[in-house]
Scaffold this motif. Structure first.
Motif, PDB file in Angstrom:
ATOM      1  N   PRO A  65      39.605  26.190  39.167  1.00 13.98           N
ATOM      2  CA  PRO A  65      40.071  25.240  40.021  1.00 13.98           C
ATOM      3  C   PRO A  65      42.233  26.195  40.061  1.00 13.98           C
ATOM      4  O   PRO A  65      41.740  24.974  41.026  1.00 13.98           O
ATOM      5  CB  PRO A  65      39.597  24.177  39.603  1.00 13.98           C
ATOM      6  N   VAL A  66      42.107  26.600  39.235  1.00 12.05           N
ATOM      7  CA  VAL A  66      43.750  26.834  39.643  1.00 12.05           C
ATOM      8  C   VAL A  66      43.025  28.345  40.253  1.00 12.05           C
ATOM      9  O   VAL A  66      42.685  29.154  39.709  1.00 12.05           O
ATOM     10  CB  VAL A  66      44.072  27.036  38.387  1.00 12.05           C
ATOM     11  N   GLN A  67      44.386  28.967  40.785  1.00 14.55           N
ATOM     12  CA  GLN A  67      44.487  29.860  41.494  1.00 14.55           C
ATOM     13  C   GLN A  67      44.542  30.899  40.592  1.00 14.55           C
ATOM     14  O   GLN A  67      45.700  31.431  39.374  1.00 14.55           O
ATOM     15  CB  GLN A  67      45.511  29.948  42.728  1.00 14.55           C
ATOM     16  N   GLU A  68      44.105  32.382  40.317  1.00 12.15           N
ATOM     17  CA  GLU A  68      43.633  33.613  39.865  1.00 12.15           C
ATOM     18  C   GLU A  68      44.969  34.279  40.254  1.00 12.15           C
ATOM     19  O   GLU A  68      45.378  34.412  42.116  1.00 12.15           O
ATOM     20  CB  GLU A  68      42.261  34.116  39.286  1.00 12.15           C
ATOM     21  N   LEU A  69      45.265  35.185  39.585  1.00 15.07           N
ATOM     22  CA  LEU A  69      46.645  35.998  39.646  1.00 15.07           C
ATOM     23  C   LEU A  69      45.813  37.525  39.843  1.00 15.07           C
ATOM     24  O   LEU A  69      45.012  37.474  38.345  1.00 15.07           O
ATOM     25  CB  LEU A  69      48.125  35.800  39.322  1.00 15.07           C
ATOM     26  N   ILE A  70      45.839  38.606  40.430  1.00 17.90           N
ATOM     27  CA  ILE A  70      45.685  39.661  40.339  1.00 17.90           C
ATOM     28  C   ILE A  70      46.726  40.756  39.448  1.00 17.90           C
ATOM     29  O   ILE A  70      48.047  41.146  40.045  1.00 17.90           O
ATOM     30  CB  ILE A  70      44.740  40.415  41.026  1.00 17.90           C
ATOM     31  N   LEU A  71      46.311  41.309  38.016  1.00 19.01           N
ATOM     32  CA  LEU A  71      47.198  42.389  37.596  1.00 19.01           C
ATOM     33  C   LEU A  71      47.207  43.923  37.882  1.00 19.01           C
ATOM     34  O   LEU A  71      46.020  43.862  37.603  1.00 19.01           O
ATOM     35  CB  LEU A  71      47.619  42.004  36.294  1.00 19.01           C
ATOM     36  N   ASP A  72      47.726  44.326  38.392  1.00 18.63           N
ATOM     37  CA  ASP A  72      47.361  45.599  38.587  1.00 18.63           C
ATOM     38  C   ASP A  72      48.123  46.569  37.122  1.00 18.63           C
ATOM     39  O   ASP A  72      49.058  45.931  36.290  1.00 18.63           O
ATOM     40  CB  ASP A  72      47.753  46.163  39.777  1.00 18.63           C
ATOM     41  N   GLU A  73      48.407  48.003  37.180  1.00 17.95           N
ATOM     42  CA  GLU A  73      49.082  48.821  36.640  1.00 17.95           C
ATOM     43  C   GLU A  73      50.156  48.490  35.700  1.00 17.95           C
ATOM     44  O   GLU A  73      50.490  48.297  34.613  1.00 17.95           O
ATOM     45  CB  GLU A  73      48.437  49.857  36.949  1.00 17.95           C
ATOM     46  N   ILE A  74      51.384  48.205  36.925  1.00 20.46           N
ATOM     47  CA  ILE A  74      52.385  48.512  36.851  1.00 20.46           C
ATOM     48  C   ILE A  74      52.613  46.555  35.394  1.00 20.46           C
ATOM     49  O   ILE A  74      53.534  46.654  34.534  1.00 20.46           O
ATOM     50  CB  ILE A  74      53.033  47.982  38.141  1.00 20.46           C
ATOM     51  N   ASP A  75      51.658  45.332  36.484  1.00 27.03           N
ATOM     52  CA  ASP A  75      51.867  44.391  35.860  1.00 27.03           C
ATOM     53  C   ASP A  75      51.492  44.389  34.169  1.00 27.03           C
ATOM     54  O   ASP A  75      51.942  43.525  33.336  1.00 27.03           O
ATOM     55  CB  ASP A  75      50.746  43.185  36.849  1.00 27.03           C
ATOM     56  N   ILE A  76      50.189  44.986  34.291  1.00 26.66           N
ATOM     57  CA  ILE A  76      48.908  44.905  32.636  1.00 26.66           C
ATOM     58  C   ILE A  76      50.763  45.713  31.549  1.00 26.66           C
ATOM     59  O   ILE A  76      50.653  44.933  30.412  1.00 26.66           O
ATOM     60  CB  ILE A  76      48.494  45.895  32.693  1.00 26.66           C
ATOM     61  N   GLU A  77      50.965  46.268  32.120  1.00 28.56           N
ATOM     62  CA  GLU A  77      52.629  47.320  31.019  1.00 28.56           C
ATOM     63  C   GLU A  77      53.497  46.001  30.711  1.00 28.56           C
ATOM     64  O   GLU A  77      54.337  46.161  29.615  1.00 28.56           O
ATOM     65  CB  GLU A  77      52.744  48.040  32.089  1.00 28.56           C
ATOM     66  N   ALA A  78      53.584  45.512  31.682  1.00 27.38           N
ATOM     67  CA  ALA A  78      55.065  44.182  31.476  1.00 27.38           C
ATOM     68  C   ALA A  78      53.831  43.626  30.456  1.00 27.38           C
ATOM     69  O   ALA A  78      55.144  42.624  30.359  1.00 27.38           O
ATOM     70  CB  ALA A  78      55.362  43.976  32.725  1.00 27.38           C
ATOM     71  N   CYS A  79      53.003  43.295  30.100  1.00 26.77           N
ATOM     72  CA  CYS A  79      51.721  41.915  29.536  1.00 26.77           C
ATOM     73  C   CYS A  79      52.443  42.398  27.713  1.00 26.77           C
ATOM     74  O   CYS A  79      52.830  43.453  27.624  1.00 26.77           O
ATOM     75  CB  CYS A  79      50.593  41.970  29.621  1.00 26.77           C
ATOM     76  N   SER A  80      52.712  41.425  27.391  1.00 30.24           N
ATOM     77  CA  SER A  80      52.684  41.012  25.595  1.00 30.24           C
ATOM     78  C   SER A  80      52.023  39.716  25.257  1.00 30.24           C
ATOM     79  O   SER A  80      51.436  38.823  25.910  1.00 30.24           O
ATOM     80  CB  SER A  80      54.185  40.929  25.122  1.00 30.24           C
ATOM     81  N   GLU A  81      51.499  40.385  24.197  1.00 24.57           N
ATOM     82  CA  GLU A  81      50.438  39.185  23.235  1.00 24.57           C
ATOM     83  C   GLU A  81      51.032  38.329  22.585  1.00 24.57           C
ATOM     84  O   GLU A  81      50.494  37.104  22.371  1.00 24.57           O
ATOM     85  CB  GLU A  81      49.823  40.254  21.598  1.00 24.57           C
ATOM     86  N   ARG A  82      52.578  37.769  22.835  1.00 23.27           N
ATOM     87  CA  ARG A  82      53.223  36.771  22.601  1.00 23.27           C
ATOM     88  C   ARG A  82      54.902  36.936  22.794  1.00 23.27           C
ATOM     89  O   ARG A  82      55.446  38.083  23.573  1.00 23.27           O
ATOM     90  CB  ARG A  82      53.959  36.911  20.317  1.00 23.27           C
ATOM     91  N   THR A  83      55.750  35.845  23.295  1.00 26.46           N
ATOM     92  CA  THR A  83      56.819  36.053  24.455  1.00 26.46           C
ATOM     93  C   THR A  83      57.411  37.135  23.446  1.00 26.46           C
ATOM     94  O   THR A  83      57.963  36.785  21.917  1.00 26.46           O
ATOM     95  CB  THR A  83      57.127  34.981  23.809  1.00 26.46           C
ATOM     96  N   ARG A  84      58.332  37.553  23.959  1.00 25.31           N
ATOM     97  CA  ARG A  84      59.189  38.311  23.283  1.00 25.31           C
ATOM     98  C   ARG A  84      60.576  37.399  23.468  1.00 25.31           C
ATOM     99  O   ARG A  84      61.180  37.349  24.781  1.00 25.31           O
ATOM    100  CB  ARG A  84      59.543  39.403  24.332  1.00 25.31           C
TER     101      ARG A  84
END
Length: 107
Positions: A65-84
């Motif tokens: 029920p929450v809108q999904e966000l689609i991440l592309d290759e550029i977004d994926i590179e900016a992700c991390s497993e924990r907060t920086r």
């Protein structure tokens, strides 16, 4: 992060915000936010916590029920497993001995 690091149902961070991975494609990742959630009641938006959203089933799906966000290759590179956390470089302090040497050299 790399595409291979994402797993459905596992959270990650992007731009300091927490997200839940809902799908992993061949080049993209779908996710829903876990922070800064709001609900609309009678025309007013009210913030709710992640635990409250889980309690009401908003984070269970698909469908979500929450809108999904689609991440592309550029977004994926900016992700991390924990907060920086930005580490601050300590300022160098001059010891009293160094100050004394500097004064002597200037005279």
């Amino acid at each position: 992060m790399d595409l291979k690091d994402f797993r459905i149902g596992v959270s990650f961070f992007l731009s300091g915000r927490k997200y839940l991975c809902t799908d992993v494609g061949s080049r993209t990742v779908a996710a829903i936010p876990l922070a800064d959630l709001t609900i609309r009641r009678n025309g007013n938006e009210t913030p709710i916590s992640e635990s409250e959203a889980r309690k009401h089933g908003w984070l269970s799906g698909p469908p979500y029920p929450v809108q999904e966000l689609i991440l592309d290759e550029i977004d994926i590179e900016a992700c991390s497993e924990r907060t920086r956390i930005r580490k601050r470089t300590p300022t160098k302090s001059v010891s009293s001995n160094t100050s004394e040497v500097l004064r002597r050299s200037n005279t």
